[in-house]
Design a protein around this motif. Structure first.
Motif, PDB file in Angstrom:
ATOM      1  N   THR A  71       0.822  -1.210   0.000  1.00 24.29           N
ATOM      2  CA  THR A  71       0.000   0.000   0.000  1.00 24.29           C
ATOM      3  C   THR A  71       0.857   1.262   0.000  1.00 24.29           C
ATOM      4  OG1 THR A  71      -1.796  -1.115   1.176  1.00 24.29           O
ATOM      5  CG2 THR A  71      -1.779   1.283   1.256  1.00 24.29           C
ATOM      6  N   LEU A  72       1.821   1.313   0.924  1.00 23.90           N
ATOM      7  CA  LEU A  72       2.617   2.529   1.078  1.00 23.90           C
ATOM      8  C   LEU A  72       3.506   2.794  -0.132  1.00 23.90           C
ATOM      9  CD1 LEU A  72       3.638   2.400   4.852  1.00 23.90           C
ATOM     10  CD2 LEU A  72       1.833   3.742   3.769  1.00 23.90           C
ATOM     11  N   ARG A  73       4.090   1.748  -0.706  1.00 20.61           N
ATOM     12  CA  ARG A  73       4.976   1.990  -1.853  1.00 20.61           C
ATOM     13  C   ARG A  73       4.177   2.371  -3.097  1.00 20.61           C
ATOM     14  NH1 ARG A  73       7.302  -4.091  -3.364  1.00 20.61           N
ATOM     15  NH2 ARG A  73       5.461  -4.803  -4.498  1.00 20.61           N
ATOM     16  N   THR A  74       2.957   1.827  -3.237  1.00 15.14           N
ATOM     17  CA  THR A  74       2.122   2.194  -4.381  1.00 15.14           C
ATOM     18  C   THR A  74       1.722   3.660  -4.314  1.00 15.14           C
ATOM     19  OG1 THR A  74       1.242  -0.063  -4.515  1.00 15.14           O
ATOM     20  CG2 THR A  74       0.017   1.652  -5.655  1.00 15.14           C
ATOM     21  N   VAL A  75       1.292   4.105  -3.123  1.00 14.51           N
ATOM     22  CA  VAL A  75       0.914   5.511  -2.952  1.00 14.51           C
ATOM     23  C   VAL A  75       2.148   6.407  -3.074  1.00 14.51           C
ATOM     24  CG1 VAL A  75      -0.062   7.201  -1.349  1.00 14.51           C
ATOM     25  CG2 VAL A  75      -1.092   4.936  -1.564  1.00 14.51           C
ATOM     26  N   ALA A  76       3.302   5.924  -2.591  1.00 11.53           N
ATOM     27  CA  ALA A  76       4.536   6.701  -2.733  1.00 11.53           C
ATOM     28  C   ALA A  76       4.861   6.946  -4.200  1.00 11.53           C
ATOM     29  CB  ALA A  76       5.697   5.973  -2.056  1.00 11.53           C
ATOM     30  N   GLY A  77       4.555   5.974  -5.048  1.00 10.57           N
ATOM     31  CA  GLY A  77       4.763   6.163  -6.485  1.00 10.57           C
ATOM     32  C   GLY A  77       3.911   7.294  -7.032  1.00 10.57           C
ATOM     33  N   ALA A  78       2.660   7.365  -6.558  1.00 15.10           N
ATOM     34  CA  ALA A  78       1.773   8.453  -6.999  1.00 15.10           C
ATOM     35  C   ALA A  78       2.296   9.801  -6.533  1.00 15.10           C
ATOM     36  CB  ALA A  78       0.362   8.215  -6.458  1.00 15.10           C
ATOM     37  N   VAL A  79       2.742   9.863  -5.286  1.00 10.82           N
ATOM     38  CA  VAL A  79       3.270  11.116  -4.739  1.00 10.82           C
ATOM     39  C   VAL A  79       4.550  11.519  -5.466  1.00 10.82           C
ATOM     40  CG1 VAL A  79       4.199  12.242  -2.679  1.00 10.82           C
ATOM     41  CG2 VAL A  79       2.217  10.740  -2.479  1.00 10.82           C
TER      42      VAL A  79
END
Length: 473
Positions: A399-407
């Motif tokens: 979850t965190l790495r996927t959202v980090a990609g968006a950011v």
């Protein structure tokens, strides 16, 4: 657990799920080379255009925590068909979109189906196949899931140059529709279900936090920091994130079990993975813009420049797995982060005359660095966890790495656009874009340098596994 009765049924079910995995994985990265054409067609800024990639990652990241509940609550067949209907419906809307807003909505709907599908497929494979066959089947699944994003930019480039970017979405819709028909005939309910209560407050809080972070950072450079478009989303994200953490630590069945952060190795792995994915998505979004806008090369050439690096990453990934088993994480992490650092610094002074060979070599070095880091880091993250803690840790990390990609994509494009706009005149637009790209890559190089320090100081090979259960020291 319920299993299909014959090898033929198992293989047919796997084939149907694999088709869905291939097309959804293909569409994850397909728009990287299409972005410049879409920006031009709809007359939007690069800041707005990057939401087609960061919005996809954001929605997918939000869906991952919900998918764990859906897998336990809904029958396998219903959930798979629902995921393909979401993916197909989003593809159809994107293919027909008369404006950018509807294209983005279609893209987000598409990503929701992808988020469900990728998690569901892995669970089904590990359920319907006996342990002796799971490794081989997961290898096929992993190859398909990684090969599709690798070849997507090149395929997209050919389609854009000789047809239209809309063909990408028409293809996604057609394959999804065919896969739904096959699923109605072939797929069985193979996973047990139980009546669970969905923690809606936690889901809304984490969705608000992730969306606020991505929106706030994505608007950097377009308005003053203390404005409604930057400070307000970030403030909402901070409040929602704090409320989510408090609730998560005080409920019996948390949406994401944050107690796994008590393990030092896991904490370090999450920090490195978050930074790595932020850099990965930022450079993957910016690089095709540079190639097509500054060098005026075709989308096909953009994909071909990236292809050697993508192939090198595909070849190295299984090799790094064996190297991890033999040497542990530290030497792999050092090699990986150094390759990323050299390549990112090397793309921080690009000009309008930088050679194609140089671009190809630096992109390949970055891809090789990712191969040394990506899967070994996931494996290392759970070396001191066991049982339910591993499942919790996997959900948190993904979850965190996927959202980090968006950011990361949002920040990178925002910085590129801000710097480019400072020196943009009709006579110097191309030079200004190159300057903006360099500024974004310098920022990414700083992030990779921070990763290098963390690797050198905190990453150690774990020789003796200590079992840590979720929620316990």
């Amino acid at each position: 657990m319920t299993k299909t009765s014959t090898p033929r049924e198992r293989n047919l079910t796997f084939a149907v799920l694999l088709i869905g995995t291939l097309i959804s994985s293909l569409l994850q990265t397909a728009l990287t080379t299409a972005l410049p054409d879409i920006i031009k067609e709809f007359n939007v800024t690069a800041n707005a255009g990057q939401w087609l990639t960061s919005g996809f990652s954001l929605a997918m990241g939000i869906m991952i925590p919900a998918t764990a509940f859906l897998i336990k609550r809904l029958p396998t067949k219903v959930l798979f068909i629902a995921s393909m209907l979401l993916f197909g419906g989003g593809s159809l809307l994107a293919a027909l979109a008369p404006n950018f807003v509807l294209l983005l909505v279609g893209r987000i709907i598409q990503s929701m189906g992808t988020g469900i599908l990728l998690s569901l497929t892995q669970v089904v494979i590990l359920t319907i196949y006996p342990p002796a066959q799971q490794g081989g089947v997961m290898g096929i699944y992993g190859l398909a899931a990684s090969a599709a994003p690798i070849i997507a930019p090149t395929i997209t480039g050919f389609l854009i140059d000789y047809m239209s970017w809309r063909v990408i979405f028409w293809t996604g819709f057609a394959v999804a529709a065919a896969d739904v028909v096959l699923a109605l005939i072939v797929v069985k309910n193979v996973l047990p279900t139980e009546k669970l209560r969905f923690d809606l407050p936690s889901f809304l809080l984490i969705s608000t936090a992730f969306t606020g972070i991505t929106l706030g950072f994505g608007n950097l450079g377009t308005a003053p920091f203390f404005s409604m478009t930057i400070a307000l989303p970030l403030a909402l994200a901070l409040v929602a994130g704090a409320a989510f953490v408090y609730r998560d630590l005080h409920v019996d069945q948390p949406l994401l079990d944050l107690r796994v952060f008590k393990d030092r190795v896991f904490r370090t792995a999450v920090i490195l993975s978050v930074l790595m994915y932020a850099v990965l998505m930022a450079v993957s979004t910016i690089f095709p813009i540079y190639v097509q806008t500054v060098h005026h090369l075709s989308a096909t050439m953009s994909g071909l420049i990236m292809m050697p690096g993508a192939l090198a990453m595909a070849v190295l990934s299984p090799i790094t797995g064996r190297l991890y088993d033999r040497f542990g994480i530290r030497p792999l992490a050092i090699v990986g982060v150094l390759l990323m650092l050299v390549s990112t610094v090397g793309t921080s002074f690009l000009t309008t005359s930088t050679s194609i060979a140089y671009l190809m070599i630096t992109w390949a070095m970055r891809s090789m660095g990712l191969a040394f880091l990506m899967m070994p880091m996931v494996t290392w993250s759970v070396t001191q966890l066991s049982g339910g803690a591993i499942a919790s840790a996997s959900a948190v990390l993904t979850t965190l790495r996927t959202v980090a990609g968006a950011v990361g994509a949002s920040i990178g494009v925002a910085l590129m656009s801000f710097v480019a706009n400072q020196g943009n005149t009709s006579a110097h637009a191309v030079v200004a874009t190159a300057t903006g790209v360099n500024a974004a890559f310098i920022a990414m190089a700083v992030i990779v340098a921070i990763m290098a320090v963390i690797v050198l100081v905190n990453v150690r090979t774990v020789k003796h596994t200590a079992v840590v259960a979720a929620g316990k020291e």
